[in-house]
Write a protein that holds these residues in place. Structure first.
Motif, short mmCIF file in Angstrom:
data_model
loop_
_atom_site.label_atom_id
_atom_site.label_comp_id
_atom_site.label_asym_id
_atom_site.label_seq_id
_atom_site.Cartn_x
_atom_site.Cartn_y
_atom_site.Cartn_z
N CYS A 139 -20.32 -25.01 58.26
CA CYS A 139 -19.81 -24.13 57.21
C CYS A 139 -18.58 -23.41 57.71
N PHE A 176 -21.88 -26.95 48.91
CA PHE A 176 -22.75 -26.37 49.93
C PHE A 176 -24.18 -26.19 49.42
N ILE A 216 -24.16 -20.94 52.13
CA ILE A 216 -23.03 -20.70 53.04
C ILE A 216 -23.53 -19.87 54.23
N TYR A 232 -14.66 -15.19 55.58
CA TYR A 232 -15.39 -15.60 54.38
C TYR A 232 -14.82 -14.90 53.15
#
Lengths: 562, 349
Positions: free
Chosen positions: B190, B213, B216, B227
């Motif tokens: 990730c 995904f 995450i 992020y």
């Protein structure tokens, strides 16, 4: 042969360092990690003072991690009691740390006393606080509780489960209210859901948007929970806490899989608390990361080092992390303090010197130094026959970035290598390199740790760049002085470029930011002189980015030649 | 007389451990199966755009440069461990050194060492097993590792010039992890997907980036701002695509379930990056047998006890790095140093 000789020379350099160092370590406790660090360092043969904030050794949140931690803590406590190298001082806390690696003078507060004590190294272990979520305040005496409280009510075995939990038919969980990126809370939350399912008859729901499963064994635990019948509801955006007329509490969120708003009323709602950094002790001067935890978020400091050599961070004070990683931190900090105090940590810094006669005691260097390596030292000037205090650089803490040298208004600080035949980073040498520039050359000041390596790699993989580009290596672009920039423009070069590490990855922590500010200031001055400000550039390039380096310098050349 | 340690595997974990041991006055034999040291990291690239995204590749490469010139580390390339006997303090090991040229003979070497660190690292899951994702069949389908290599060699990913479509790239997570066989998270995917997403977006602002995904994984020190930066500029889609096929225009069509509406959706991309999972190296079992150490349920080296990261069931053998479980670079370095500490602790006087 050559290598061996270099090695012996280096060890000669550090022998003095080793003898002067104080051979004991200060470790702060209030957590399992602190206790473990003390024990590991003790096994390496050093003396330890274990500082505990509370009246006796304890762990702030052993019970929220999981039940196993309590046993670990008890066994550690027994070992510490028997250990002769460990001296426990409680209740006490650090106020301030002065001095440099090997000779820290730590100001400690114990009861009502404040005193200074000498230590060789300091390990700050596992200090952070937990904060319960603010929504608690609006729902007094309802079924909302934190994970910590649930842990206490659950107890160690099926027989110790509190009646409050036994009565509940439905229990809902929100693992972490703050962004859901906590490994520790997710881990303990998953364990609690499994325990509830095994020991009681209630229904368990978990509301989650992203489940963190990247620690060892978590995916397995997640599967186990699902097999046991825990229902995971993944939601979008945010959840809301609601209540109905009967006074029971509930949670509302938008389920992703159903694409519908759902409401669930439950007897108990468990919300994971927030881990917040403990910043009561501000005298460390070691920097914080963006979330406010100790240790800058800079990869060159990982795993446990701080911007001051000899101060290490372990466990939760660095940020939220799992037990496995905390244990790795403990071992790292123990080895680092051992290396430092046994003379194995060969430190190549300390090549920057202050000319005491020139020092005007403006304290600029003391403010600028990212490693706290500069202090005032007594100096008696033979010419004026009076004693005064001047700035002095302590080699055991200096990392040779030259930030002080660039900032010193009196030009009293310069590089003076002990071993190298060529004093490459000294003012004299850099100015000489600038004087050699021809009219069409583009001087590029390259950070030795990043952009210079990118330039080297560009040559290695046969990327073409103009021979007009002249690379001048500096230890950090924070070392580039205004004088260097203007001296270059004096040579009638079309432009000057500074190339350093990417933001937040400066090897010397703030060098690139300082250079950025300096470039901004220099551009203002250039404007006043009638030179276009686009002729002075600054770029941030990682060590692998040869292509990017070549692109940036060709763009700069284009910009300057128009 | 210096104490001697054998480190098996000159990846970043082995190198970190070796450097730390050599610092503390040990003599280290660094064993490497391949001809060059550095392992996976030597093919990785710095992923900083203007800001650092904390991938730590630079730190790892710096360690590789350091280990090459260290006088107390003897690097044995093309070598494997043949046999190992003994206990802590005196292990007798036999090393087999493969010849560089065909006319040379296989060399055998006997060493006496005080402790052993197996740090043989990981292997990538073979995504060809997932035929439906088209790896090995279509040129635009790459693994994360292929992307690392391409970015290191070319500095950028070259998107086909096309006036009708905007260039686009998709990352598909969890290819070979978090499933029935590999019931664990590979931990790194990730993060590198998001780092590359930001880097590609920075280098080519016109490109649209999508990440498919399950959950995450954004935990880790210093990663929260990265992020947050991603959330604004990159499209996140929950769910793993069913299949990747090439459409007549030579672009890659991804079919996935649109969870909200419950139907099948198709999107077209220029590149598909599969985040291949981390699995134990095929040689892990064999080495474990030779050293007599236990494996965990997934085939990684096992550790004993709860609050313990490096100790194996054999005294004097300490694991380091991702042969013990998936780890990112900073964690691998830290784990390597921790293994060194365990040895220093036993022998330091």
């Amino acid at each position: 042969m050559k290598k061996t000789r270099e090695k012996t020379e280096l060890s000669e350099l550090t022998t003095g360092e080793k003898d002067n160092f104080v051979k004991n370590v200060l470790v702060t406790a209030s957590s399992v990690s602190g206790m473990k660090t003390a024990l590991e360092i003790s096994r390496l043969g050093l003396k330890i003072t274990l500082l505990e904030k509370e009246t006796e050794l304890q762990d702030n949140h052993a019970d929220i991690v999981d039940q196993g931690t309590v046993e670990i803590r008890n066994s550690l406590l027994q070992k510490i009691e028997k250990d002769k190298n460990i001296n426990v001082v409680s209740p006490a806390s650090i106020i301030k740390i002065e001095g440099t690696a090997g000779n820290f003078s730590v100001k400690i507060k114990k009861d009502n006393d404040v005193f200074f004590q000498k230590y060789g190294a300091v390990v700050i272990a596992g200090q952070n606080l937990t904060e319960t979520v603010p929504v608690f305040l609006n729902f007094h005496n309802t079924g909302i509780m934190s994970q910590q409280k649930l842990g206490r009510l659950l107890g160690d075995s099926p027989h110790t489960v509190s009646p409050v939990i036994r009565k509940a038919k439905t229990i809902a969980f929100v693992f972490n209210d703050s962004g859901e990126n906590s490994r520790k809370l997710t881990m303990s939350g998953l364990k609690y859901t499994c325990l509830l399912k095994k020991n009681t008859n209630c229904e368990v729901y978990v509301f989650i948007s992203h489940l963190i499963v990247d620690s060892g064994g978590m995916e397995k635990l997640y599967r186990e929970a699902r097999v046991l019948g825990v229902i995971f509801i993944k939601y979008n955006e945010n959840y809301k806490i609601i209540s109905n007329k009967n006074g029971s509490i509930g949670i509302a969120a938008k389920d992703i899989f159903l694409d519908a708003d759902i409401e669930l009323f439950c007897d108990i709602l468990v919300i994971g608390e927030k881990f917040i950094p403990c910043i009561q002790e501000d005298g460390l001067k070691t920097g914080y990361d963006t979330e406010g935890f100790y240790q800058d978020a800079n990869v060159y400091l990982y795993p446990v080092s701080s911007r001051r050599r000899g101060i290490y961070f372990v466990g939760e004070c660095r940020g939220d992390q799992d037990m496995m990683r905390t244990n790795v931190d403990v071992l790292n900090a123990a080895l680092n303090s051992y290396e430092l105090l046994s003379g194995f940590d060969i430190h190549s810094g300390g090549n920057v010197k202050v000319e005491s006669e020139k020092c005007k005691v403006c304290l600029t260097c003391i403010r600028v130094c990212p490693h706290q390596a500069i202090r005032l030292v007594p100096f008696s000037d033979p010419a004026q026959q009076e004693a005064k205090n001047v700035a002095g650089i302590f080699p055991e803490a200096c990392y040779d970035c030259g930030a002080c040298s660039a900032m010193c208004p009196a030009k009293a600080i310069d590089f003076e290598f002990k071993r190298a035949p060529l004093n490459e980073y000294s003012d004299e040498q850099i100015l000489k390199e600038i004087e050699c520039l021809k009219q069409d050359d583009l001087p590029v000041f390259c950070c030795a740790e990043s952009a210079f390596l990118a330039a080297e790699r560009a040559v290695e993989i046969n990327l073409y760049y103009s021979p007009r580009v002249k690379i001048i290596r500096v230890p950090c672009i924070g070392r580039v002085d205004l004088i260097h920039l203007f001296k270059a423009f004096e040579q009638k070069v079309p432009g000057v470029l500074l190339a350093g590490c990417p933001e937040q990855a400066c090897t010397h922590l703030e060098g690139n930011i300082r250079a950025k500010d300096r470039v901004k200031y220099a551009r203002e001055l250039l404007k006043g002189m009638g030179i276009g400000e686009e002729r002075l550039g600054i770029v941030f390039i990682g060590p692998d980015m040869a292509h990017r380096f070549v692109r940036e310098i060709s763009e700069m050349l284009e910009r300057c030649s128009t | 007389m210096k104490k001697k340690v054998l480190v098996i595997g000159a990846g970043i974990a082995g190198i970190s451990a070796a450097l730390e041991l050599a610092k503390c006055d040990f003599y280290v034999y660094l064993l490497e199966k391949n001809a060059s040291i550095g392992g996976w990291v030597s093919s990785f690239t710095c992923k900083a755009h203007d800001k650092c995204t904390k991938c730590s590749v630079c730190v790892a490469k710096r360690k590789i440069r350091e280990v090459l010139v260290h006088p107390d580390i003897s690097i044995l390339t093309n070598s494997t461990l043949k046999q190992c006997h003994g206990e802590i303090g005196h292990f007798d090991v036999e090393i087999e050194q493969n010849p560089m040229h065909t006319d040379q003979e296989l060399q055998e070497q006997k060493l006496a060492v005080h402790a052993i660190i197996p740090a043989i690292g990981f292997e990538l899951f073979d995504v060809k097993q997932y035929g439906r994702l088209g790896y090995g069949r279509y040129r635009g389908v790459l693994t994360g590792f292929d992307l690392e290599k391409t970015m290191l060699e070319n500095g950028n990913l070259h998107f086909p010039v096309n006036n009708t479509h905007a260039p686009s790239i998709a990352f598909i997570q969890c290819a070979g992890s978090r499933n029935d066989n590999n019931n664990y998270c590979s931990r790194v995917c990730c993060k590198y997907a998001m780092r590359f997403a930001l880097l590609i977006k920075h280098l080519n602002p016109a490109v649209s980036v999508t990440i498919f995904f399950i959950d995450i994984q954004n935990a880790g020190k210093g990663f929260a701002p990265v992020y947050e930066e991603c959330v604004g500029s990159i499209q996140f889609i929950r769910g793993i695509p069913v299949e990747v096929i090439e459409n007549p225009g030579k672009r890659l069509e991804v079919r996935y379930e649109n969870i909200a509406q419950g139907n099948v959706k198709r999107d077209v991309f220029d590149f598909i990056i599969l985040s291949a999972g981390i699995v134990p190296r095929p040689g892990t079992w064999d080495l474990a047998r030779k050293l007599g150490i236990n494996l965990d349920e997934y085939g990684f080296f096992g550790t004993t006890g709860t609050f313990n990261s490096n100790d194996t069931n054999v005294k004097g053998i300490f694991t380091a790095g991702s042969c013990q479980g998936p780890k990112d670079i900073p964690d691998t370095i830290a784990h390597g140093i921790a293994a060194a500490e365990r040895i220093v602790e036993v022998f330091a006087k």
